[in-house]
Motif scaffolding. Structure first.
Motif, PDB file in Angstrom:
ATOM      1  N   ARG A  96       2.638  29.405  11.708  1.00  0.00           N
ATOM      2  CA  ARG A  96       4.030  29.136  12.083  1.00  0.00           C
ATOM      3  C   ARG A  96       4.270  29.470  13.557  1.00  0.00           C
ATOM      4  O   ARG A  96       5.001  28.749  14.254  1.00  0.00           O
ATOM      5  N   ARG A  97       3.636  30.529  14.039  1.00  0.00           N
ATOM      6  CA  ARG A  97       3.842  30.933  15.439  1.00  0.00           C
ATOM      7  C   ARG A  97       3.320  29.879  16.400  1.00  0.00           C
ATOM      8  O   ARG A  97       3.996  29.530  17.388  1.00  0.00           O
ATOM      9  N   PHE A  98       2.154  29.346  16.142  1.00  0.00           N
ATOM     10  CA  PHE A  98       1.603  28.322  17.029  1.00  0.00           C
ATOM     11  C   PHE A  98       2.355  27.006  16.878  1.00  0.00           C
ATOM     12  O   PHE A  98       2.522  26.274  17.866  1.00  0.00           O
ATOM     13  N   ALA A  99       2.829  26.722  15.683  1.00  0.00           N
ATOM     14  CA  ALA A  99       3.621  25.500  15.495  1.00  0.00           C
ATOM     15  C   ALA A  99       4.889  25.550  16.327  1.00  0.00           C
ATOM     16  O   ALA A  99       5.325  24.528  16.880  1.00  0.00           O
ATOM     17  N   ARG A 100       5.492  26.729  16.432  1.00  0.00           N
ATOM     18  CA  ARG A 100       6.713  26.865  17.229  1.00  0.00           C
ATOM     19  C   ARG A 100       6.452  26.638  18.711  1.00  0.00           C
ATOM     20  O   ARG A 100       7.391  26.360  19.467  1.00  0.00           O
ATOM     21  N   GLU A 101       5.214  26.742  19.125  1.00  0.00           N
ATOM     22  CA  GLU A 101       4.866  26.496  20.526  1.00  0.00           C
ATOM     23  C   GLU A 101       4.427  25.064  20.774  1.00  0.00           C
ATOM     24  O   GLU A 101       3.941  24.742  21.860  1.00  0.00           O
ATOM     25  N   GLY A 102       4.569  24.213  19.771  1.00  0.00           N
ATOM     26  CA  GLY A 102       4.258  22.799  19.959  1.00  0.00           C
ATOM     27  C   GLY A 102       2.869  22.385  19.520  1.00  0.00           C
ATOM     28  O   GLY A 102       2.489  21.217  19.701  1.00  0.00           O
ATOM     29  N   PHE A 103       2.099  23.310  18.939  1.00  0.00           N
ATOM     30  CA  PHE A 103       0.779  22.944  18.432  1.00  0.00           C
ATOM     31  C   PHE A 103       0.912  22.196  17.107  1.00  0.00           C
ATOM     32  O   PHE A 103       1.786  22.500  16.292  1.00  0.00           O
ATOM     33  N   THR A 104       0.041  21.231  16.913  1.00  0.00           N
ATOM     34  CA  THR A 104      -0.148  20.691  15.577  1.00  0.00           C
ATOM     35  C   THR A 104      -1.035  21.678  14.829  1.00  0.00           C
ATOM     36  O   THR A 104      -2.096  22.054  15.323  1.00  0.00           O
ATOM     37  N   VAL A 105      -0.593  22.099  13.672  1.00  0.00           N
ATOM     38  CA  VAL A 105      -1.333  23.096  12.905  1.00  0.00           C
ATOM     39  C   VAL A 105      -2.145  22.423  11.806  1.00  0.00           C
ATOM     40  O   VAL A 105      -1.633  21.567  11.074  1.00  0.00           O
ATOM     41  N   VAL A 106      -3.410  22.805  11.731  1.00  0.00           N
ATOM     42  CA  VAL A 106      -4.251  22.417  10.597  1.00  0.00           C
ATOM     43  C   VAL A 106      -4.585  23.701   9.848  1.00  0.00           C
ATOM     44  O   VAL A 106      -5.293  24.570  10.371  1.00  0.00           O
ATOM     45  N   ALA A 107      -4.036  23.837   8.667  1.00  0.00           N
ATOM     46  CA  ALA A 107      -4.247  25.031   7.849  1.00  0.00           C
ATOM     47  C   ALA A 107      -5.197  24.693   6.707  1.00  0.00           C
ATOM     48  O   ALA A 107      -5.054  23.652   6.061  1.00  0.00           O
ATOM     49  N   THR A 108      -6.166  25.565   6.478  1.00  0.00           N
ATOM     50  CA  THR A 108      -7.129  25.307   5.411  1.00  0.00           C
ATOM     51  C   THR A 108      -7.226  26.477   4.447  1.00  0.00           C
ATOM     52  O   THR A 108      -7.102  27.636   4.831  1.00  0.00           O
ATOM     53  N   ARG A 109      -7.444  26.124   3.209  1.00  0.00           N
ATOM     54  CA  ARG A 109      -7.807  27.049   2.143  1.00  0.00           C
ATOM     55  C   ARG A 109      -8.660  26.262   1.160  1.00  0.00           C
ATOM     56  O   ARG A 109      -8.745  25.030   1.243  1.00  0.00           O
ATOM     57  N   LEU A 113       3.619  26.548   3.108  1.00  0.00           N
ATOM     58  CA  LEU A 113       3.441  26.727   4.547  1.00  0.00           C
ATOM     59  C   LEU A 113       3.712  25.434   5.291  1.00  0.00           C
ATOM     60  O   LEU A 113       4.442  25.427   6.295  1.00  0.00           O
ATOM     61  N   ARG A 114       3.166  24.349   4.809  1.00  0.00           N
ATOM     62  CA  ARG A 114       3.389  23.050   5.467  1.00  0.00           C
ATOM     63  C   ARG A 114       4.871  22.707   5.482  1.00  0.00           C
ATOM     64  O   ARG A 114       5.413  22.274   6.500  1.00  0.00           O
ATOM     65  N   GLU A 115       5.537  22.927   4.362  1.00  0.00           N
ATOM     66  CA  GLU A 115       6.958  22.613   4.277  1.00  0.00           C
ATOM     67  C   GLU A 115       7.782  23.512   5.194  1.00  0.00           C
ATOM     68  O   GLU A 115       8.755  23.051   5.808  1.00  0.00           O
ATOM     69  N   ALA A 116       7.387  24.776   5.315  1.00  0.00           N
ATOM     70  CA  ALA A 116       8.110  25.701   6.197  1.00  0.00           C
ATOM     71  C   ALA A 116       7.980  25.280   7.653  1.00  0.00           C
ATOM     72  O   ALA A 116       8.956  25.305   8.418  1.00  0.00           O
ATOM     73  N   ILE A 117       6.786  24.864   8.053  1.00  0.00           N
ATOM     74  CA  ILE A 117       6.570  24.427   9.438  1.00  0.00           C
ATOM     75  C   ILE A 117       7.346  23.143   9.712  1.00  0.00           C
ATOM     76  O   ILE A 117       7.996  22.993  10.754  1.00  0.00           O
ATOM     77  N   GLU A 118       7.293  22.210   8.775  1.00  0.00           N
ATOM     78  CA  GLU A 118       8.006  20.946   8.963  1.00  0.00           C
ATOM     79  C   GLU A 118       9.519  21.161   8.991  1.00  0.00           C
ATOM     80  O   GLU A 118      10.232  20.471   9.730  1.00  0.00           O
ATOM     81  N   ALA A 119      10.005  22.135   8.219  1.00  0.00           N
ATOM     82  CA  ALA A 119      11.441  22.421   8.207  1.00  0.00           C
ATOM     83  C   ALA A 119      11.911  22.951   9.550  1.00  0.00           C
ATOM     84  O   ALA A 119      13.086  22.792   9.914  1.00  0.00           O
ATOM     85  N   GLU A 120      11.005  23.567  10.297  1.00  0.00           N
ATOM     86  CA  GLU A 120      11.328  24.076  11.633  1.00  0.00           C
ATOM     87  C   GLU A 120      11.052  23.045  12.723  1.00  0.00           C
ATOM     88  O   GLU A 120      11.150  23.346  13.909  1.00  0.00           O
ATOM     89  N   GLY A 121      10.680  21.835  12.323  1.00  0.00           N
ATOM     90  CA  GLY A 121      10.435  20.770  13.286  1.00  0.00           C
ATOM     91  C   GLY A 121       9.014  20.668  13.764  1.00  0.00           C
ATOM     92  O   GLY A 121       8.718  19.906  14.695  1.00  0.00           O
ATOM     93  N   GLY A 122       8.102  21.422  13.145  1.00  0.00           N
ATOM     94  CA  GLY A 122       6.708  21.407  13.560  1.00  0.00           C
ATOM     95  C   GLY A 122       5.886  20.382  12.803  1.00  0.00           C
ATOM     96  O   GLY A 122       6.377  19.685  11.907  1.00  0.00           O
ATOM     97  N   ILE A 123       4.626  20.290  13.188  1.00  0.00           N
ATOM     98  CA  ILE A 123       3.685  19.360  12.551  1.00  0.00           C
ATOM     99  C   ILE A 123       2.574  20.182  11.920  1.00  0.00           C
ATOM    100  O   ILE A 123       1.961  21.026  12.583  1.00  0.00           O
ATOM    101  N   ALA A 124       2.306  19.937  10.646  1.00  0.00           N
ATOM    102  CA  ALA A 124       1.276  20.701   9.945  1.00  0.00           C
ATOM    103  C   ALA A 124       0.497  19.810   8.994  1.00  0.00           C
ATOM    104  O   ALA A 124       1.056  18.894   8.377  1.00  0.00           O
TER     105      ALA A 124
END
Length: 246
Positions: free
Chosen positions: A26-39, A48-59
């Motif tokens: 979430r921190r890097f998404a707020r700085e304009g990074f596209t986030v790729v999260a893996t598990r 997590l994806r929905e939380a980032i997208e709700a803040e206007g980020g890309i995940a």
């Protein structure tokens, strides 16, 4: 992908758990990074994806077994080809287990090593491959108290974390002069998670006095490490609550 200059840089979080990994994403998404999260289980990444997208980020939430060499190679190839240029990689797989030495089976020992050490090697190697041509990037490995000392009952975990720390040191010495910032964190204390709340209620009760680590605050330190100027790079940093003994 057409022109890498036209797309945001990518921050890859391998082992994007519900605490530190998600906070960093979430921190890097707020700085304009596209986030790729893996598990290993992509469904666990939906919140997590929905939380980032709700803040206007890309995940992007991707399933990946970080212990599988082919899967890791394909992951980085896919990101570079279809998502964007990898600028940051956070390796955050935990693998914390506790067994007495006589109860530590070969299977447990190997699995912990694969998760915390071998997977770190694969992530670091693939990150270096895509970052070196650009002479730019940050790789951060998440360590623990066990990275520095082996406690009773933690033979498997400490052995793997020692190995991960050595990997980070070797990579930093090899890649630093080529523009790649390699850092290793030592998380020395309990983190604000459901696991701590359920299993260590006395420790969790110290949260009101800032007695456990806040994942958002850990994430802020990771961002600061990435933001450091080249003339003042940190390799190893430790984070602990003010009440923690060390």
């Amino acid at each position: 992908m057409a022109n890498m200059q036209d797309v945001p840089p990518v921050a890859v979080v391998i082992g994007a758990g519900d605490a530190t990994g998600s906070g960093v994403a979430r921190r890097f998404a707020r700085e304009g990074f596209t986030v790729v999260a893996t598990r290993r289980n992509a469904d666990a990444l939906i919140p997590l994806r929905e939380a980032i997208e709700a803040e206007g980020g890309i995940a992007h939430a991707l399933a990946c077994d970080a212990r599988n060499e082919d899967a890791m190679v394909e992951l980085f190839e896919f990101i570079e080809r279809d998502i964007g240029p990898v600028e940051v990689v956070i390796f955050n797989i935990g693998a914390n287990v506790m067994f007495s030495i006589t109860e530590t089976s070969a299977r447990v020992y190997k699995k912990v090593w694969e998760m915390a050490a071998f997977a770190g090697f694969l992530a670091g190697r693939e990150a270096a491959k895509v970052m070196l041509p650009r002479n730019k990037g940050t790789i951060i490995f998440t360590g623990a108290t066990a990275s520095l000392r082996g406690g009773s009952g933690f033979s498997a975990f400490a052995s793997a974390k020692f190995a991960l720390r050595a990997l980070a040191q070797s990579m930093a010495r090899e890649l630093g002069s080529q523009g790649i910032h390699v850092a290793h964190s030592i998380i020395d204390g309990a983190i604000d998670t459901a696991f701590i709340q359920e299993n260590f209620p006395d420790k969790y009760a110290t949260k009101a006095q800032a007695g456990i680590l806040d994942p958002e605050h850990i994430a802020e330190q990771y961002w600061q490490i990435h933001s450091q100027p080249k003339d003042c790079w940190t390799h190893e940093f430790d984070l602990r609550p003010w009440q923690e003994t060390f």
